[in-house]
Write a protein that holds these residues in place. Structure first.
Motif, PDB file in Angstrom:
ATOM      1  N   ASN A  52       0.824  -1.213   0.000  1.00  0.00           N
ATOM      2  CA  ASN A  52       0.000   0.000   0.000  1.00  0.00           C
ATOM      3  C   ASN A  52       0.858   1.262   0.000  1.00  0.00           C
ATOM      4  O   ASN A  52       0.405   2.340   0.379  1.00  0.00           O
ATOM      5  N   GLY A  53       2.119   1.127  -0.401  1.00  0.00           N
ATOM      6  CA  GLY A  53       3.013   2.281  -0.423  1.00  0.00           C
ATOM      7  C   GLY A  53       4.441   1.808  -0.613  1.00  0.00           C
ATOM      8  O   GLY A  53       4.696   0.621  -0.821  1.00  0.00           O
ATOM      9  N   PHE A  54       5.394   2.734  -0.541  1.00  0.00           N
ATOM     10  CA  PHE A  54       6.800   2.368  -0.715  1.00  0.00           C
ATOM     11  C   PHE A  54       7.244   1.437   0.410  1.00  0.00           C
ATOM     12  O   PHE A  54       7.034   1.720   1.590  1.00  0.00           O
ATOM     13  N   LYS A  55       7.856   0.309   0.036  1.00  0.00           N
ATOM     14  CA  LYS A  55       8.280  -0.684   1.016  1.00  0.00           C
ATOM     15  C   LYS A  55       9.778  -0.959   0.880  1.00  0.00           C
ATOM     16  O   LYS A  55      10.296  -1.114  -0.239  1.00  0.00           O
ATOM     17  N   VAL A  56      10.423  -1.024   2.015  1.00  0.00           N
ATOM     18  CA  VAL A  56      11.787  -1.544   2.064  1.00  0.00           C
ATOM     19  C   VAL A  56      11.662  -3.017   2.436  1.00  0.00           C
ATOM     20  O   VAL A  56      11.202  -3.353   3.531  1.00  0.00           O
ATOM     21  N   ILE A  57      12.026  -3.898   1.517  1.00  0.00           N
ATOM     22  CA  ILE A  57      11.900  -5.341   1.732  1.00  0.00           C
ATOM     23  C   ILE A  57      13.272  -5.874   2.108  1.00  0.00           C
ATOM     24  O   ILE A  57      14.222  -5.795   1.310  1.00  0.00           O
ATOM     25  N   VAL A  58      13.381  -6.391   3.306  1.00  0.00           N
ATOM     26  CA  VAL A  58      14.675  -6.777   3.856  1.00  0.00           C
ATOM     27  C   VAL A  58      14.783  -8.289   3.917  1.00  0.00           C
ATOM     28  O   VAL A  58      14.028  -8.951   4.642  1.00  0.00           O
ATOM     29  N   ASP A  59      15.725  -8.849   3.174  1.00  0.00           N
ATOM     30  CA  ASP A  59      16.019 -10.277   3.279  1.00  0.00           C
ATOM     31  C   ASP A  59      16.860 -10.508   4.533  1.00  0.00           C
ATOM     32  O   ASP A  59      18.063 -10.249   4.557  1.00  0.00           O
ATOM     33  N   LYS A  60      16.202 -10.987   5.596  1.00  0.00           N
ATOM     34  CA  LYS A  60      16.901 -11.308   6.846  1.00  0.00           C
ATOM     35  C   LYS A  60      17.232 -12.794   6.895  1.00  0.00           C
ATOM     36  O   LYS A  60      18.169 -13.203   7.583  1.00  0.00           O
ATOM     37  N   HIS A  86       3.919   3.026  -5.162  1.00  0.00           N
ATOM     38  CA  HIS A  86       4.018   1.624  -4.771  1.00  0.00           C
ATOM     39  C   HIS A  86       5.387   1.042  -5.119  1.00  0.00           C
ATOM     40  O   HIS A  86       5.512  -0.144  -5.401  1.00  0.00           O
ATOM     41  N   GLY A  87       6.408   1.853  -5.082  1.00  0.00           N
ATOM     42  CA  GLY A  87       7.751   1.381  -5.345  1.00  0.00           C
ATOM     43  C   GLY A  87       8.305   0.581  -4.172  1.00  0.00           C
ATOM     44  O   GLY A  87       7.679   0.446  -3.121  1.00  0.00           O
ATOM     45  N   PHE A  88       9.489   0.053  -4.357  1.00  0.00           N
ATOM     46  CA  PHE A  88      10.102  -0.744  -3.285  1.00  0.00           C
ATOM     47  C   PHE A  88      11.595  -0.883  -3.561  1.00  0.00           C
ATOM     48  O   PHE A  88      12.074  -0.625  -4.685  1.00  0.00           O
ATOM     49  N   SER A  89      12.306  -1.299  -2.535  1.00  0.00           N
ATOM     50  CA  SER A  89      13.723  -1.627  -2.670  1.00  0.00           C
ATOM     51  C   SER A  89      13.983  -2.888  -1.866  1.00  0.00           C
ATOM     52  O   SER A  89      13.478  -3.028  -0.741  1.00  0.00           O
ATOM     53  N   VAL A  90      14.748  -3.812  -2.453  1.00  0.00           N
ATOM     54  CA  VAL A  90      15.091  -5.057  -1.762  1.00  0.00           C
ATOM     55  C   VAL A  90      16.491  -4.916  -1.170  1.00  0.00           C
ATOM     56  O   VAL A  90      17.458  -4.627  -1.886  1.00  0.00           O
ATOM     57  N   VAL A  91      16.572  -5.128   0.122  1.00  0.00           N
ATOM     58  CA  VAL A  91      17.815  -4.951   0.881  1.00  0.00           C
ATOM     59  C   VAL A  91      18.244  -6.301   1.458  1.00  0.00           C
ATOM     60  O   VAL A  91      17.397  -7.094   1.884  1.00  0.00           O
ATOM     61  N   SER A  92      19.535  -6.560   1.466  1.00  0.00           N
ATOM     62  CA  SER A  92      20.064  -7.742   2.154  1.00  0.00           C
ATOM     63  C   SER A  92      20.641  -7.317   3.492  1.00  0.00           C
ATOM     64  O   SER A  92      21.529  -6.461   3.549  1.00  0.00           O
ATOM     65  N   ILE A 129      24.580  -4.378   5.547  1.00  0.00           N
ATOM     66  CA  ILE A 129      23.430  -3.985   4.744  1.00  0.00           C
ATOM     67  C   ILE A 129      23.862  -3.897   3.284  1.00  0.00           C
ATOM     68  O   ILE A 129      24.736  -3.104   2.917  1.00  0.00           O
ATOM     69  N   GLY A 130      23.248  -4.744   2.459  1.00  0.00           N
ATOM     70  CA  GLY A 130      23.478  -4.703   1.022  1.00  0.00           C
ATOM     71  C   GLY A 130      22.341  -3.959   0.350  1.00  0.00           C
ATOM     72  O   GLY A 130      21.168  -4.273   0.589  1.00  0.00           O
ATOM     73  N   ILE A 131      22.675  -2.988  -0.477  1.00  0.00           N
ATOM     74  CA  ILE A 131      21.643  -2.092  -0.981  1.00  0.00           C
ATOM     75  C   ILE A 131      21.982  -1.625  -2.398  1.00  0.00           C
ATOM     76  O   ILE A 131      23.160  -1.463  -2.746  1.00  0.00           O
ATOM     77  N   ASP A 132      20.973  -1.413  -3.225  1.00  0.00           N
ATOM     78  CA  ASP A 132      21.195  -0.952  -4.594  1.00  0.00           C
ATOM     79  C   ASP A 132      21.538   0.536  -4.615  1.00  0.00           C
ATOM     80  O   ASP A 132      21.054   1.320  -3.789  1.00  0.00           O
ATOM     81  N   ASP A 133      22.376   0.898  -5.583  1.00  0.00           N
ATOM     82  CA  ASP A 133      22.781   2.300  -5.728  1.00  0.00           C
ATOM     83  C   ASP A 133      21.887   2.984  -6.757  1.00  0.00           C
ATOM     84  O   ASP A 133      22.289   3.287  -7.878  1.00  0.00           O
TER      85      ASP A 133
END
Length: 467
Positions: free
Chosen positions: A111-119, A149-155, A177-181
């Motif tokens: 329902n909005g911008f989400k930071v999706i964290v692979d834990k 509704h964007g998102f970013s996948v983080v490790s 924290i692994g993150i896209d640039d």
């Protein structure tokens, strides 16, 4: 911050409790209604020191909730931690079905911008798969490319030791924290920086890197620790042959600051939810990419064989046919301060004794119920062996009618027992120690026939004293 934790196992529950402890609004979701019922009734489905007290505080403060409502969980959190299981597949690779199912739900209800964290511990490239699945769900809703509704996948791999997981989370030595640039990655970075700010007040513990490297770091760390364990176990077997004392060797090499003492203890093999599957998964990743991690494959082979070393010592001392023999086993969990029986050395050792006709009386301070469940499954097609396994409530109960004591897990309460009482309780004063808790000379002086891992066996004379 509003945080959602998908999965209430060791990693998810500890992560959720600790983030709630520092003031975040945490929503923990799980598809297992039994777990959620236990948590909502004030219980904890796992044994982890300090966790129940922390959950009691955060629940009373209204900062943590537990539910099976997936839609509500996605709508709740700006940061969505995926902390579900990644069990080994038949080929040793990590099974990502639960990770990808969680990702699909996030895309389905976002329902909005989400930071999706692979834990969860996942192989290199998992973030790309998570991103693809979320994209598919958003496009199916007509939201593909929507800024809202964007998102970013983080490790953000976990480095938690079972039995000390709460302390490890609250006092981390590093936060990876692994993150896209890119633009979404920059937004995610700011949210993650804010989330982990309380852990960086004394000095910066966060290591930012690319996503692939973060995913690789977790496997590399566990592989390195497993390698140290298997190397020492391999040396301990040679020490048995040549007459060296592996404890003296450990002190000698551990005093070198380049080596250190951590994870240099010889024993009867490692177990648990991390090392076995992570070693297999990293080795499989290498094979899939045309490489062979020869050292790591040897690490796995040594550990597999090491779980039979103690049984081999028992057979050498007491014979291959153990019918009519009873063994007390102290320690069932794979390590102290947990009830985790996954890949525990006790499972292999006890099954080997039962196969040879022995009766086993096993004791563990916290893992008895979990051990009953596990052995009922392991021995389901061997009812005769299951009947000869008795999981008891006290150390003393385990010693009843026992011909020998077998020590598998190094619980503190096993380190300084009343040896004279122990000796008198056993039919024959014999100890097989898979964790090297005692000194061979001291045992011999008390007339106890003591067999350890990579330590010299001191022969007793006919009167029961050392020669």
């Amino acid at each position: 911050m509003k945080v959602t934790i998908v999965g209430t196992g060791y990693v998810g529950l500890v992560t959720g409790a600790c983030l709630a402890e520092i003031g975040n609004d945490v929503f923990c979701v799980d598809v297992d209604p039994r777990k959620i019922e236990i948590l909502n009734n004030g219980g904890v489905p796992i044994h982890e020191p300090g966790l129940q007290e922390m959950l009691r505080r955060t629940r009373a403060a209204g900062r943590i909730q537990f539910s099976t409502d997936v839609k509500a969980s996605v709508e709740h959190g700006d940061v969505q931690f995926i902390a579900v299981g990644t069990p080994p597949d038949e080929d040793g690779s990590a099974d990502l079905q639960y990770v990808l199912a969680a990702a699909r739900n996030i895309g389905k209800y976002s329902n909005g911008f989400k930071v999706i964290v692979d834990k969860s511990t996942v192989p290199v490239g998992t973030a790309l798969q998570v991103k693809r699945v979320v994209d598919e769900e958003l496009k199916a809703r007509g939201l593909g490319g929507s800024e809202k509704h964007g998102f970013s996948v983080v490790s953000n791999p976990e480095f938690l030791k079972e039995g000390a997981a709460v302390d490890d989370f609250m006092r981390p030595d590093r936060i990876v924290i692994g993150i896209d640039d890119d633009r979404a990655g920059n937004l995610a970075r700011e949210k993650m920086k804010r989330l982990y700010a309380p852990f960086n007040r004394n000095h910066e513990r966060t290591l930012y890197m690319d996503v692939f490297s973060a995913e690789f770091t977790k496997y590399a760390a566990n592989a390195m620790l497993a390698t140290r364990i298997s190397f020492m176990n391999d040396l301990s077997n040679l020490a048995d042959t040549v007459g060296a004392d592996i404890e003296s060797v450990r002190r000698g090499i551990g005093s070198d600051p380049r080596i250190g003492y951590h994870f240099l203890y010889a024993g009867c093999g490692y177990g648990g939810s991390c090392f076995p599957k992570d070693v297999q998964a990293l080795a499989q990743t290498a094979r899939e990419n045309g490489h062979t991690l020869r050292v790591l494959e040897a690490v796995e082979a040594v550990n597999r064989d090491q779980k039979e070393v103690l049984v081999n010592k028992i057979v050498k001392r007491m014979g291959e046919d153990l019918r009519g023999r009873t063994f007390a086993v102290w320690g069932l969990a794979f390590k102290p301060n947990t009830d985790d029986m996954r890949e525990a050395s006790s499972r292999r050792i006890i099954e080997s004794l039962l196969e040879r006709g022995a009766t086993v009386r096993g004791y563990d301070p916290v893992a008895r119920e979990e051990a009953e469940r596990v052995f009922a499954l392991d021995l389901a097609d061997r009812p005769d062996e299951l009947k000869r396994l008795h999981l008891v409530k006290t150390q003393q109960d385990a010693l009843t009618d026992a011909d020998a004591l077998v020590i598998v897990t190094e619980w503190k309460e096993f380190k300084s027992p009343d040896f004279w009482h122990l000796k008198s309780a056993l039919k024959t004063p014999v100890i097989f120690d898979g964790r090297n808790l005692y000194e061979p000379e001291a045992m011999a002086e008390m007339g106890i026939d003591y067999f350890a891992i990579g330590r010299p066996h001191v022969e007793l004379d006919r009167n029961g004293s050392s020669n």
